[in-house]
Write a protein that holds these residues in place. Structure first.
Motif, PDB file in Angstrom:
ATOM      1  N   SER B 117       0.792  -1.232   0.000  1.00 57.70           N
ATOM      2  CA  SER B 117       0.000   0.000   0.000  1.00 57.70           C
ATOM      3  C   SER B 117       0.820   1.276   0.000  1.00 57.70           C
ATOM      4  N   THR B 118       2.062   1.228  -0.455  1.00 55.61           N
ATOM      5  CA  THR B 118       2.813   2.469  -0.613  1.00 55.61           C
ATOM      6  C   THR B 118       2.886   2.812  -2.097  1.00 55.61           C
ATOM      7  N   ILE B 194       6.549  12.271  -5.321  1.00 55.78           N
ATOM      8  CA  ILE B 194       5.980  11.411  -4.289  1.00 55.78           C
ATOM      9  C   ILE B 194       7.065  10.492  -3.763  1.00 55.78           C
ATOM     10  N   GLU B 195       7.208  10.440  -2.452  1.00 57.70           N
ATOM     11  CA  GLU B 195       8.196   9.535  -1.874  1.00 57.70           C
ATOM     12  C   GLU B 195       7.697   8.103  -2.013  1.00 57.70           C
ATOM     13  N   ALA B 196       8.617   7.205  -2.357  1.00 54.19           N
ATOM     14  CA  ALA B 196       8.220   5.820  -2.584  1.00 54.19           C
ATOM     15  C   ALA B 196       7.590   5.206  -1.342  1.00 54.19           C
ATOM     16  N   ALA B 215       2.977  11.337 -11.719  1.00 51.12           N
ATOM     17  CA  ALA B 215       3.913  12.015 -10.834  1.00 51.12           C
ATOM     18  C   ALA B 215       5.143  11.154 -10.654  1.00 51.12           C
ATOM     19  N   ALA B 216       6.272  11.802 -10.491  1.00 49.93           N
ATOM     20  CA  ALA B 216       7.520  11.090 -10.267  1.00 49.93           C
ATOM     21  C   ALA B 216       7.525  10.480  -8.873  1.00 49.93           C
ATOM     22  N   VAL B 217       8.070   9.271  -8.779  1.00 44.97           N
ATOM     23  CA  VAL B 217       8.262   8.663  -7.464  1.00 44.97           C
ATOM     24  C   VAL B 217       9.757   8.669  -7.177  1.00 44.97           C
ATOM     25  N   LEU B 224      15.077   9.498  -8.817  1.00 44.31           N
ATOM     26  CA  LEU B 224      13.894   9.014  -9.509  1.00 44.31           C
ATOM     27  C   LEU B 224      13.893   7.482  -9.556  1.00 44.31           C
ATOM     28  N   VAL B 225      12.839   6.856  -9.036  1.00 45.64           N
ATOM     29  CA  VAL B 225      12.784   5.390  -9.088  1.00 45.64           C
ATOM     30  C   VAL B 225      11.595   4.877  -9.900  1.00 45.64           C
ATOM     31  N   GLY B 226      10.625   5.741 -10.182  1.00 45.33           N
ATOM     32  CA  GLY B 226       9.475   5.255 -10.940  1.00 45.33           C
ATOM     33  C   GLY B 226       8.480   6.358 -11.189  1.00 45.33           C
ATOM     34  N   VAL B 227       7.359   5.975 -11.742  1.00 46.46           N
ATOM     35  CA  VAL B 227       6.327   6.960 -12.022  1.00 46.46           C
ATOM     36  C   VAL B 227       4.981   6.368 -11.635  1.00 46.46           C
TER      37      VAL B 227
END
Lengths: 433, 433
Positions: B117-118, B194-196, B215-217, B224-227
């Protein structure tokens, strides 16, 4: 901050996103809110009004001149403009529209002509469309030169000379294709064009089912008239879920900012209906007054039977109403779900019948009383299951909104069944009339 | 259709969208469903599983070999792949991951390392990122040549050599700029990275507030780790509203496809809690058994007082729980809303007190009885208002979910206050002990 220092205020407000300004407006008291808006004057960003309760929106627009509104609306995206215009009265609407440039006016009026809560009302009338024989290169050059582009867009539509929709190209597709490629070679069918007359809820279902980001809106002749984007749809989904929760809780369209009188009036209808059903249940109890007089324990225990039935009934009803709203429950699985609910009712009836039977028997030192309440509990749990599933299904079938009235009917059934079965069994068993 | 004719079946299924295939799976019975999946074999589109109930998903993946799953997952987008992997047990997860190519494996494992749920779990790990000193032209050329691009994307992220996020450029911005323009000239701040580790609900709130499409994660170091895209967020919003409705109705995580035993067990907890509170209310009635024996009308009327209070209490509670969930209710307006609810309780108490007083007085031909029930109704309506607003606020304050347990507490308060005030007033007035 708010005592007249416009410069300081502007500094604070300038950095706010429209929705943040909306939150500020909602938090302020009515006089201060009006003062803030009038202090900001032409620097007030009207799109903040799309983020506040209807009541506040109407109040603020009433305190603005039509000139001011017209000037602000000219700069807004068409869907936001319609959102604000639709709440104004006919006369103001016309006056504001008359002040707008011709193209803008025609666009907004077309949106407003569609009935409320349709895709046509929610759509944005600004979009980018190109003919199929253009190349990617031509399209990019056109985008670089045209100054009348919408503020943001995620796809380019493809149309024929009569504005009929032929397809769409996502922007990433435009970017990864060579300049010489023809648009028609990379365009995809717009599988799910939305009719402007379609209900916004139905449109939202389509977005959800097919994970759309934006969809073309077409008129009856399949001519492109606008584009519906997912941010508007998110609001619709949110509103619909909201509505269901409120209706299940017996609350109407009230808003958090409504006053005492308004809120009280909106809730009274529901309470009045409940008063009648409560009187009905009371008259069932009254049938057995002689029995109660002889065995007061019955009066002590009867709310348990009715209450547990009511709770079990709401559980089933909640699941059913929700499954109907999300269209998970339909003719294909209705029979299976009905059977399951009856099974659950029987099982829970047995479990809680035994529990309450033992508890009541021990409390009043009376095996008969324990047996009677156990039987009544079983009967009422089964009645609760049947009412909880059939009443929403039936209401849905006849075209009524199951979220609005299911609860009244279900609790009426469980109250009456609960009192009647418990008191009836007792007066029959102890032979009291 | 389903008796073994694979070719015909394929023809039918090939045209279906993943979500339509999901609907088909949900409509089928368990044996047929398994048969369909095994008949389709490698032609079965695993992303259909992201559209079905958890129970069905687990059942189907258990009946597939890990080889088969690994092959299918290789072709999927990372967020869908994680969605399916997270429900498998540790051992199967490892086996499937081991069969995937290195890059894929690292990506998926990173997503799975974030708590459930994150945002990190829901994000897509495929994205397009370019350095700030590139020109628009270079970017477009890169997009035209790179074959490893994600299936679809709506923005290009801008990063420094250490993968730190600098900004983002929407695709429409790329398209309308000249080839010679530098990326850094058109990029905008990603205002809301957004923080992962952020809870998915919180992330959804950000999307809603700022009408984001994606939004960028980023990780703790702003790398940057994901979107996260809005279609995933729509599901989250839907789930959260769903959860609130279910919890307010006293139903747990059950699914429409769950069986009798499972459903029954999940509902029993709530009913058991209600049984205890009902017994508590019954023991209040038992205090006044002598009074009831003398005036049976009290037993007939007492459920009305308790029931109306319960309904008024749920109305207030529903509004409060919902306003807390959407964060419309906070410290700034709590006091105003509390005051309003007390006002509504007072007003409705007066109105319904008079109504029921007149009705009861006429029914039993007793002015005293009418006066007593009117007073009890007023008291209980005010108690209902106070309980309906304060209990959810308090639960929220101490970190409990107000949707889960507010209803029990509120009806306990209204039942006990209703019975106690009505029976207590009567025994005092008629002087019976």
């Amino acid at each position: 901050i708010e005592e007249g220092d416009r410069a300081l205020l502007l500094e604070h407000v300038a950095d706010l996103h429209a929705s943040e300004l909306g939150d500020v407006l909602e938090a302020l008291q009515i006089e201060r809110r009006r003062r803030l808006v009038s202090l900001l004057g032409t620097d007030f960003d009207l799109s903040a009004l799309t983020e506040v309760d209807e009541q506040i929106r109407v109040d603020i627009t009433e305190h603005m001149s039509n000139d001011q509104i017209a000037a602000a609306i000219g700069d807004m995206e068409s869907d936001d403009a319609v959102y604000i215009l639709e709440d104004l009265d006919q006369e103001d609407q016309e006056e504001i529209l008359a002040k707008l440039p011709f193209v803008e006016r025609v666009r907004l009026r077309r949106s407003l002509d569609y009935p409320e809560s349709t895709a046509g009302r929610r759509m944005q009338t600004e979009f980018v469309a190109v003919p199929p024989f253009w190349t990617i290169g031509q399209t990019i050059d056109y985008l670089r030169e045209d100054t009348e582009l919408p503020e943001s867009f995620t796809q380019v539509f493809v149309i024929d000379p009569t504005f009929r929709l032929l397809g769409a190209v996502d922007l990433d597709m435009v970017l990864r294709s060579k300049r010489s490629v023809k648009i028609e070679a990379v365009m995809r069918d717009t599988l799910h064009p939305i009719e402007a007359e379609m209900d916004q809820e139905e449109a939202a279902q389509l977005f959800e089912q097919y994970n759309l980001l934006s969809a073309a809106v077409v008129d009856q002749n399949n001519r492109l008239v606008g584009v519906l984007t997912i941010d508007d749809v998110v609001d619709v989904i949110q509103e619909e879920a909201e509505e269901d929760i409120m209706r299940l809780g017996g609350v109407g369209d009230e808003e958090l900012s409504s006053g005492v009188l308004r809120t009280s009036r909106s809730r009274m209808v529901w309470l009045l209906v409940n008063l009648f059903t409560a009187l009905l249940a009371a008259s069932v109890i009254n049938l057995f007054d002689a029995t109660i007089q002889q065995i007061v324990a019955l009066a002590v225990l009867m709310p348990i039977v009715a209450g547990m039935g009511g709770n079990a009934g709401s559980q089933t009803m909640t699941v059913t109403v929700r499954a109907l709203a999300t269209r998970d429950l339909d003719i294909h699985n209705a029979f299976r779900v009905i059977r399951r609910e009856c099974g659950v009712g029987l099982l829970n009836g047995l479990v809680f019948g035994v529990l309450i039977g033992l508890a009541a028997g021990a409390w009043f030192q009376d095996v008969n009383l324990g047996g009677i309440i156990a039987a009544a509990m079983l009967i009422n749990m089964i009645a609760a299951a049947i009412a909880g599933i059939l009443i929403p299904l039936l209401l849905d079938r006849i075209g009524a909104d199951p979220a609005v009235s299911s609860a009244v009917f279900v609790t009426t059934v469980t109250d009456i069944t609960g009192f009647f079965s418990f008191l009836g069994l007792a007066s029959w068993w102890f032979n009291i009339h």
